[in-house]
Structures are given as C-alpha cells and as structure tokens.
Design a protein around this motif. Structure first.
Motif, PDB file in Angstrom:
ATOM      1  N   ARG A   1      -5.394   1.533   3.936  1.00  0.00           N
ATOM      2  CA  ARG A   1      -6.246   2.365   3.095  1.00  0.00           C
ATOM      3  C   ARG A   1      -7.268   3.130   3.935  1.00  0.00           C
ATOM      4  N   LYS A   2      -7.762   2.483   5.003  1.00  0.00           N
ATOM      5  CA  LYS A   2      -8.767   3.101   5.871  1.00  0.00           C
ATOM      6  C   LYS A   2      -8.145   4.015   6.923  1.00  0.00           C
TER       7      LYS A   2
ATOM      8  N   ASN B   1      -3.414  -4.229   4.117  1.00  0.00           N
ATOM      9  CA  ASN B   1      -3.637  -3.309   3.007  1.00  0.00           C
ATOM     10  C   ASN B   1      -4.922  -2.507   3.211  1.00  0.00           C
TER      11      ASN B   1
ATOM     12  N   TYR C   1       0.851  -1.185   0.000  1.00  0.00           N
ATOM     13  CA  TYR C   1       0.000   0.000   0.000  1.00  0.00           C
ATOM     14  C   TYR C   1       0.881   1.227   0.000  1.00  0.00           C
ATOM     15  N   PRO C   2       0.765   2.158  -0.937  1.00  0.00           N
ATOM     16  CA  PRO C   2      -0.129   2.050  -2.101  1.00  0.00           C
ATOM     17  C   PRO C   2       0.348   0.970  -3.061  1.00  0.00           C
TER      18      PRO C   2
END
Lengths: 325, 325
Positions: free
Chosen positions: B254-255, B250, A278-279
C-alpha cells in the motif's frame, strides 16, 4: 471410582440390570434394585457422564459435517458453531468428509446409534435420499435435503445480483463466471441471477467455467485461473468463490494485468484471505457468525423440542468493498 | 430387542466383528458389513452406542483443544488430526478456547468424566499445573506441560536459523522480529535463535515487537504492521508469523515499498494464505500433516497402551521459497 461392572459384580447381577436400574427403561424387581443401590453406595459409585447420558438418552454432543475444515469458510463456520453450541451446553464433534460420502453416511448412522443428538451438515457428498430417511434432528446449510430438513443459507440470488450490478457499474463487457456443479445447492441461484442480469443488460459475453464440486485446493483454482487468461486474454470481469477470485487476482498480477483498471474481480464469501491480499478483494459477504448461530438454534429447537423450525431460513448478504472492481 | 449375539449368529460372524462393524472401530470387509447390516435389520437390532461405551469404559472420542479454529494453522492441524483419528477408529471433539482458559479446564474435566479418551492440546491459556494434575492421556503441541505430557512440535530453533540465514544472504541491516509472549512455548527457541544469529553476524539493529499471545486477528496484525513502518520507515527485513508477515507485506504494498528489493519479509508456518498473495510469501514451513499424524499416534499409543511415547518429538522444518526475500 468404581465402574458399573464392579457394581454389577457386587450386587450379583448383570451390567445390563444395573444399567436398566439407572435407566428406568425396563423392569427391575424392587429387591434387585435395592441390592444395586446398596452395592453402588458401598463402592461409592457415582454414575459417570456416560451413564447419565444413557439415562437421559441424550449425549449433549452435536455432529458437524463439513467437506474441508481447511477451507476458510468452513473453518470459520465450525468455529462459530462450536462457540454457539458451547454457550448452549453442547459439545461439537467434527467430521471432514473431504468428498468421501461414506463418512457422511457414518455420521448419519451415529445419530441412530445415539452418539450425537443432532447433526448440522454443510457437506454435499451423500445422496439426498439418505438424509430423507432420517427421523432425528438434522439441519442443512446451503443444500436442499427436502422439506423435512430445515435449510439454512444466505441469499445467494441477492449475492449474484449485487455482483452483477458491480460488473455493470464498472462497464464490463466480457465477464467470466466461475461456478460449481451440484444439484440442490443454493449457490445455483447465485450463478443463475448473476448470468441473467448481465445478459439482460447486454453484456457481450458471459462465459462460464464449472469447477468440480468439493474441489477446494488452491492448486486446482490456480490452474483454472491460468486457463481463463490463456483462452480469454480479453476477459474484463471475473466472479467466483473467494478462492477462484484470489487465484485470478494472483495470476493477473503475475501477468501484469491491471486490477481494477482493466479487470474487475469479485469473490464470494469474503473470508479472511480476501482481506489479506493487496488490493483487498471486493467480494459478497456471508455473515458466517449469524449463519452459525441460526443453524445451532434451529437444530437445538428440534433436539430439545423447544419450538417448530421453519423449513427455509435465508440470511442477507452484503458487499465487502475492496479494491478489485 | 435382539442382542448383538443374535445378530452375530444370524450373520454367521463373531460378536467382535459385529461390534467392529457397528462401531466403525476397525476394518470389516464391505461384504461382511452388508451381511451384518442385513441381519441387524431382520432382527430389528438397534445398537446403543452409549451402553456399549459404558461397558467398555471407553468412548472412542478424542478431544482437540485449539485457541482459534479460524486461524489457518489450527484449521489445517485439526483437519489432519480428525482424518488421522478417523483412520484409527476415533471421533474428534473440538474445542476453541479463543483465549478462555475456563474452556480448557472444562475439557480436562471431560477426561475425568469419561467423555473423551484423551486430549490433544494446542492451546496455551491454562496454567501448566492444571495439566500436570492429570493422569489420563494428553499430548501437547508446541507447549511444554512438563515431562509427563509428551510435547510435539517442529524444530523452531532451526526455523529461526533458516530465516536468519535468508536475511543475511539478502544483506539486511535493520531487521524486525515480530514475536509472541508466552513462557514454555517452543516458538521461543525460534525467536532466540533468529536474533542471536543476526546479532552475531553484525546486523546493525534487530528490533522486536511482541504481539500478545492468543491474538490472531488480522486487524491487530495490520495495526502492528502500520506501527512498524511508522516508527521504523527504514526497516529492511521482517520475520514473524504468517499473519504478521502478510500484514507487513500488505502495508508495504500500500505504501509502495518494493518487496523484495527494499524489504525482505519471511513468514512462519507457510499456511494457505501465504501462497495466495502476490508475490507469494517466503516462509518457514511446518509439516502440519505430519504433526497431526505424530500427535494422534502418540496419544493413541497412550490411550490404548500400545507402547511408550517419547517425552519430546521434534519435526523438521523447511523453506517455502516465495518472492518476498
């Protein structure tokens, strides 16, 4: 089940004679042939797969040579090659060369010794000359082994162009290219094109780091990534193999460098791990599934003399849009 | 055509040495090998491997069955199995079952048909009964196929214990276990032990999500991870396979969920991608190299009738200390 040896004993002849009788490959007198057939019938002998293969002078096995099966590109390639060969009635024998050219040589010898019907090689250890001596079916992935051995690979030049264009769009000025060193490999087109386009467009510095060929370890790539940032803390773009790109992303994150704000990173292959970080890594994607299918078909066209095979087969590439540019 | 005996005479060595040299089946000094090659060349001798195999009723090939060669654990396992088999003079035939039990069956049939001398299976598709019918050499990795087939795997119970202890140390209260569903697999010990220890220590909730067996795709794991956070936004610990753990990491990143401050994540296998993410995944590591070596030795002990093989061989596990707990 009776063995060929028992049949030979029963018939009072040598194993070689039984084999010849099955084979039709040498003279066996009608009388002897009858004795062998009678013995085979009496012992309920059905020639096994090996005997049948001997008869047909075909093994139904294809050898696949890769440098390192643990590398995500090669494991995916071999998976899809195996599945495609299976669909066409062949079995897959696998060989990891891990940089040992002797093993490649031994596999070539297996072709001569009728253990495999053909070879798909994606390894780069052995001298090109050793391949050129061969007359049996071989196809090569990504490395030019001369015009007689079909070469199959993706459009590396386009891959380099797509990556260079992404760097230009992101207005990068000091770009690092991590390349391999090996003659005769198609990847060289990728490095050349990438570098050339950036230089033509006035990118101030295009730096280059050459990783030894056949170096696939994460540790080696991580160390290289640390060196890049130590020597060039102001680098703002990096293009390399997935492993090189992932190592650079990891080191950048550890150092608190913002990706993609202050640094663009582009990988090549877009294999599974590039989607796990991530990313997600922006990368040039090879269609491994298609590469496997085309390679298998080219090889089996030769093995089964189905049709002529072009000497060069080039597949398209595309961009995996992640979050690192 | 010259016989192997004439080649041996010409080279001044025994027939067995010529056979070993041309077979690749045992050690022959480079010097002797050269002499033999020279003699073979002079006499225009081309050995026919198939005929030799037929005679010895042995192929020198071992079949390795895995569900998905693209999965990092299986690609590493097969790599190391192939290297170990090679050291012992055997070649590796590979089969991806990708959940198709028909293919496992076909491989078992190959044992009967003398195409392979033995099988190492790490696949779980076929009924146990089909394996139990076999009398030829088979070893099984991680799945119990009855007492006659040696079972080799790591100490999953200890793996579950180590993971549970890490969760307790990190004072996690609502922990998620991502498990597979399959009977007779050793991984079930891992799930059971993990759950039991956490429950005994008063962890408020141990939730469980069962992934279908033989599901290895990143997409399926990613979707599952999204579901976990959607249904249980207050989860503070997750233990699953590397893929499940990486997908959760991941989605958490993202969160904007802080790992490890607000969420501990532990993987199982500690394969290559677990070291590529940032922070590196904390995971329970299986020693794949040792697993490969032990499996090959057990199988070849049976194939060559070298010695008796224990019915259970359990290998130790350890913690890969990353940054996610």
């Amino acid at each position: 089940m009776a063995s060929i040896r028992e049949v030979a004993q029963e018939a009072g002849v040598g194993v070689g004679t039984v084999s010849r009788a099955l084979n039709g490959s040498g003279y066996v007198s009608p009388e002897t042939r009858k004795k062998i057939e009678k013995a085979a019938k009496k012992l309920n002998y059905t020639p096994n797969e090996l005997a049948r293969n001997l008869y047909h002078n075909k093994t139904g096995i294809v050898g696949v040579i890769v440098p390192d099966l643990e590398h995500p590109f090669f494991s995916s390639l071999v998976k899809h090659i195996e599945m495609e060969l299976y669909e066409q009635g062949y079995k897959t024998m696998i060989c990891n060369t891990v940089g040992i050219s002797r093993r490649e040589q031994e596999y070539l010898d297996m072709l001569e010794r009728n253990i495999v019907d053909g070879i798909i090689t994606a390894s780069h250890g052995l001298e090109v000359e050793e391949y050129q001596k061969q007359t049996k079916p071989i196809v090569s992935i990504d490395r030019d082994l001369g015009s007689r051995i079909p070469l199959i690979g993706c459009d590396h030049a386009k891959g380099g162009k797509l990556a260079a264009e992404l760097m230009l769009e992101a207005r990068r000025r000091k770009v690092f290219l991590v390349s391999g060193i090996s003659p005769n490999v198609m990847a060289n087109d990728r490095y050349r094109t990438f570098r050339q386009i950036l230089e033509e467009n006035g990118v101030v510095a295009v730096l280059q780091e050459e990783m030894g060929w056949n170096i696939f370890s994460w540790e080696a790539h991580y160390k290289m990534a640390e060196e890049i940032f130590r020597l060039h803390p102001d680098v703002d773009g990096i293009f390399g193999s997935d492993l090189a790109a992932l190592a650079c992303l990891n080191v950048a994150q550890r150092k608190g460098i913002r990706v993609p704000e202050d640094l663009s990173i582009i990988g090549f292959d877009a294999m599974a791990p590039s989607g796990m970080v991530y990313p997600q890594l922006t990368a040039i994607r090879q269609n491994v599934e298609l590469l496997a299918e085309i390679s298998v078909n080219a090889l089996l066209d030769m093995v089964e003399q189905r049709k002529n095979v072009p000497s060069r087969l080039i597949l398209d590439v595309e961009i995996q849009r992640g979050g690192t540019v």
